[in-house]
Design a protein around this motif. Structure first.
Motif, PDB file in Angstrom:
ATOM      1  N   HIS A 151       0.517  -1.168   0.204  1.00  0.00           N
ATOM      2  CA  HIS A 151      -0.047  -0.280   0.242  1.00  0.00           C
ATOM      3  C   HIS A 151       0.983   1.489   0.030  1.00  0.00           C
ATOM      4  O   HIS A 151       0.838   2.302  -0.875  1.00  0.00           O
ATOM      5  N   ILE A 152       2.354   1.521   0.314  1.00  0.00           N
ATOM      6  CA  ILE A 152       3.026   2.862   0.852  1.00  0.00           C
ATOM      7  C   ILE A 152       3.462   2.714  -0.398  1.00  0.00           C
ATOM      8  O   ILE A 152       3.568   3.933  -0.765  1.00  0.00           O
ATOM      9  N   ILE A 153       4.668   1.571  -1.450  1.00  0.00           N
ATOM     10  CA  ILE A 153       5.091   1.044  -2.308  1.00  0.00           C
ATOM     11  C   ILE A 153       3.595   1.961  -3.429  1.00  0.00           C
ATOM     12  O   ILE A 153       4.020   3.043  -4.301  1.00  0.00           O
ATOM     13  N   ASN A 154       2.677   1.563  -3.282  1.00  0.00           N
ATOM     14  CA  ASN A 154       1.911   2.157  -4.550  1.00  0.00           C
ATOM     15  C   ASN A 154       1.083   3.998  -4.495  1.00  0.00           C
ATOM     16  O   ASN A 154       1.214   4.599  -4.698  1.00  0.00           O
ATOM     17  N   GLY A 197      12.769   3.492  -7.097  1.00  0.00           N
ATOM     18  CA  GLY A 197      13.454   2.086  -7.577  1.00  0.00           C
ATOM     19  C   GLY A 197      13.650   1.447  -5.761  1.00  0.00           C
ATOM     20  O   GLY A 197      14.038   0.731  -5.158  1.00  0.00           O
ATOM     21  N   VAL A 198      14.640   2.352  -5.515  1.00  0.00           N
ATOM     22  CA  VAL A 198      15.675   2.642  -4.180  1.00  0.00           C
ATOM     23  C   VAL A 198      14.867   2.012  -2.724  1.00  0.00           C
ATOM     24  O   VAL A 198      14.648   0.825  -2.596  1.00  0.00           O
ATOM     25  N   LEU A 199      14.068   3.421  -3.064  1.00  0.00           N
ATOM     26  CA  LEU A 199      12.772   2.714  -2.559  1.00  0.00           C
ATOM     27  C   LEU A 199      11.671   1.910  -2.371  1.00  0.00           C
ATOM     28  O   LEU A 199      11.740   1.397  -0.583  1.00  0.00           O
ATOM     29  N   VAL A 200      11.343   1.387  -3.431  1.00  0.00           N
ATOM     30  CA  VAL A 200      10.778  -0.288  -3.542  1.00  0.00           C
ATOM     31  C   VAL A 200      11.328  -1.018  -2.471  1.00  0.00           C
ATOM     32  O   VAL A 200      11.119  -1.802  -1.655  1.00  0.00           O
ATOM     33  N   VAL A 251       5.272  -9.817  -4.411  1.00  0.00           N
ATOM     34  CA  VAL A 251       6.516  -9.084  -3.545  1.00  0.00           C
ATOM     35  C   VAL A 251       7.933  -9.313  -4.980  1.00  0.00           C
ATOM     36  O   VAL A 251       8.252  -8.251  -5.233  1.00  0.00           O
ATOM     37  N   VAL A 252       7.669 -10.068  -5.739  1.00  0.00           N
ATOM     38  CA  VAL A 252       8.785  -9.834  -7.278  1.00  0.00           C
ATOM     39  C   VAL A 252       8.487  -9.185  -7.966  1.00  0.00           C
ATOM     40  O   VAL A 252       9.298  -8.203  -8.585  1.00  0.00           O
ATOM     41  N   ARG A 253       6.830  -8.570  -8.651  1.00  0.00           N
ATOM     42  CA  ARG A 253       6.597  -7.445  -9.015  1.00  0.00           C
ATOM     43  C   ARG A 253       6.952  -6.536  -8.753  1.00  0.00           C
ATOM     44  O   ARG A 253       7.793  -6.218  -9.564  1.00  0.00           O
ATOM     45  N   SER A 254       6.990  -6.032  -7.131  1.00  0.00           N
ATOM     46  CA  SER A 254       7.806  -5.104  -6.830  1.00  0.00           C
ATOM     47  C   SER A 254       9.332  -4.648  -6.805  1.00  0.00           C
ATOM     48  O   SER A 254      10.055  -4.105  -7.126  1.00  0.00           O
ATOM     49  N   ILE A 255       9.480  -6.393  -6.145  1.00  0.00           N
ATOM     50  CA  ILE A 255      11.002  -5.951  -7.182  1.00  0.00           C
ATOM     51  C   ILE A 255      11.510  -5.372  -8.239  1.00  0.00           C
ATOM     52  O   ILE A 255      12.768  -4.682  -8.025  1.00  0.00           O
ATOM     53  N   ILE A 306       7.264   7.323 -14.745  1.00  0.00           N
ATOM     54  CA  ILE A 306       6.054   7.002 -13.619  1.00  0.00           C
ATOM     55  C   ILE A 306       4.685   6.375 -13.750  1.00  0.00           C
ATOM     56  O   ILE A 306       3.724   6.151 -13.112  1.00  0.00           O
ATOM     57  N   SER A 307       3.967   6.587 -15.008  1.00  0.00           N
ATOM     58  CA  SER A 307       2.895   5.789 -15.670  1.00  0.00           C
ATOM     59  C   SER A 307       2.362   4.647 -14.984  1.00  0.00           C
ATOM     60  O   SER A 307       1.846   4.034 -15.382  1.00  0.00           O
ATOM     61  N   ALA A 308       3.726   4.060 -16.060  1.00  0.00           N
ATOM     62  CA  ALA A 308       3.479   2.649 -16.372  1.00  0.00           C
ATOM     63  C   ALA A 308       4.390   2.085 -14.761  1.00  0.00           C
ATOM     64  O   ALA A 308       3.751   1.027 -14.908  1.00  0.00           O
ATOM     65  N   VAL A 309       5.374   2.418 -13.993  1.00  0.00           N
ATOM     66  CA  VAL A 309       5.303   2.070 -12.779  1.00  0.00           C
ATOM     67  C   VAL A 309       4.035   1.953 -12.276  1.00  0.00           C
ATOM     68  O   VAL A 309       3.705   0.566 -11.492  1.00  0.00           O
ATOM     69  N   VAL A 310       3.151   2.649 -12.050  1.00  0.00           N
ATOM     70  CA  VAL A 310       2.095   2.985 -11.603  1.00  0.00           C
ATOM     71  C   VAL A 310       0.766   1.292 -11.945  1.00  0.00           C
ATOM     72  O   VAL A 310       0.690   1.136 -10.969  1.00  0.00           O
TER      73      VAL A 310
END
Length: 235
Positions: A32-35, A120-123, A168-172, A189-193
């Motif tokens: 939730h925080i990542i998103n 990316g580092v934050l994730v 988890v794997v998708r986030s990494i 960032i739109s693609a990231v979301v």
């Protein structure tokens, strides 16, 4: 001036990097925080009249409310782009905390893709519960960035075995996509979301920038006479 509601959970780093408090950050909260973090740059990069680049995106600048909804704080180093500007060069680079994109640290160039790199580092930090700066595995000489690789082994032990492995794997993998050395290879960032919210096939990631571990003093400065760049590090 930014005025926020009271943030009882303080900053992300105070919980995430605390051995005891991090146990309260179950995987659904972390995802939730990542998103939530990703949504704010989406507005600043695409919907705002001026593109605004934060330039100091890191765990200590992420505030959490009572429901752990993240709010990006401290815009003291933010820069805005006008017209059709997509990239700006500065002759003074400040605050290296392991979140800087290589083109910013080396050449003083920053853009929306530089903030994507910091995200990316934050994730990876949110998934692993470890700081990128100072993370070191004996004999491997790799930083947190070099230990990504989409591996479930990166998961914070505080999560135990209770987490959604696919998320988890998708986030990494999203984190590693954001950290690719070449600006052109990083997603917007739109693609990231979109990727975070949907199960889609991801391209093979390339080597992230600055992934080898280096011992650096917190109070030192680097300069490049060729590019006239000075870098100040603050602890």
């Amino acid at each position: 001036m930014l005025i926020y509601e009271y943030m009882p959970n303080h900053s992300l780093d105070m919980i995430l990097f605390d051995e005891t408090k991090s146990m309260s950050l179950h995987w659904p909260k972390r995802f939730h925080i990542i998103n939530g973090i990703a949504k704010e740059p989406l507005y600043r990069h695409q919907d705002s009249r001026l593109r605004i680049i934060h330039r100091d995106l890191k765990a200590s600048n992420i505030l959490l409310d009572a429901d752990v909804n993240p709010r990006i704080s401290y815009f003291g180093l933010a820069r805005s782009f006008g017209g059709n500007e997509t990239e700006v060069q500065t002759h003074r680079v400040v605050r290296i905390y392991g979140y800087m994109a290589p083109e910013y640290a080396i050449d003083g160039l920053f853009s929306v893709k530089s903030e994507v790199s910091s995200f990316g580092v934050l994730v990876l930090e949110i998934v692993s519960g470890k700081k990128n700066r100072g993370f070191f595995v004996k004999d491997d000489n790799l930083s947190l960035l070099g230990h990504g690789g989409g591996s479930i082994k990166l998961v914070d032990p505080a999560l135990g075995e209770v987490f959604d492995a696919a998320q988890v794997v998708r986030s990494i993998n999203v984190g590693l996509l954001c950290l690719q050395n070449s600006v052109e290879d990083r997603p917007n960032i739109s693609a990231v979301v979109f990727i975070l919210r949907n199960e889609v096939a991801l391209p093979q990631t390339k080597q992230p920038g600055f992934y080898t571990h280096q011992h650096v003093s917190a109070d030192c400065s680097f300069s490049s006479s060729h590019n006239q760049i000075s870098i100040t590090m603050r602890g």
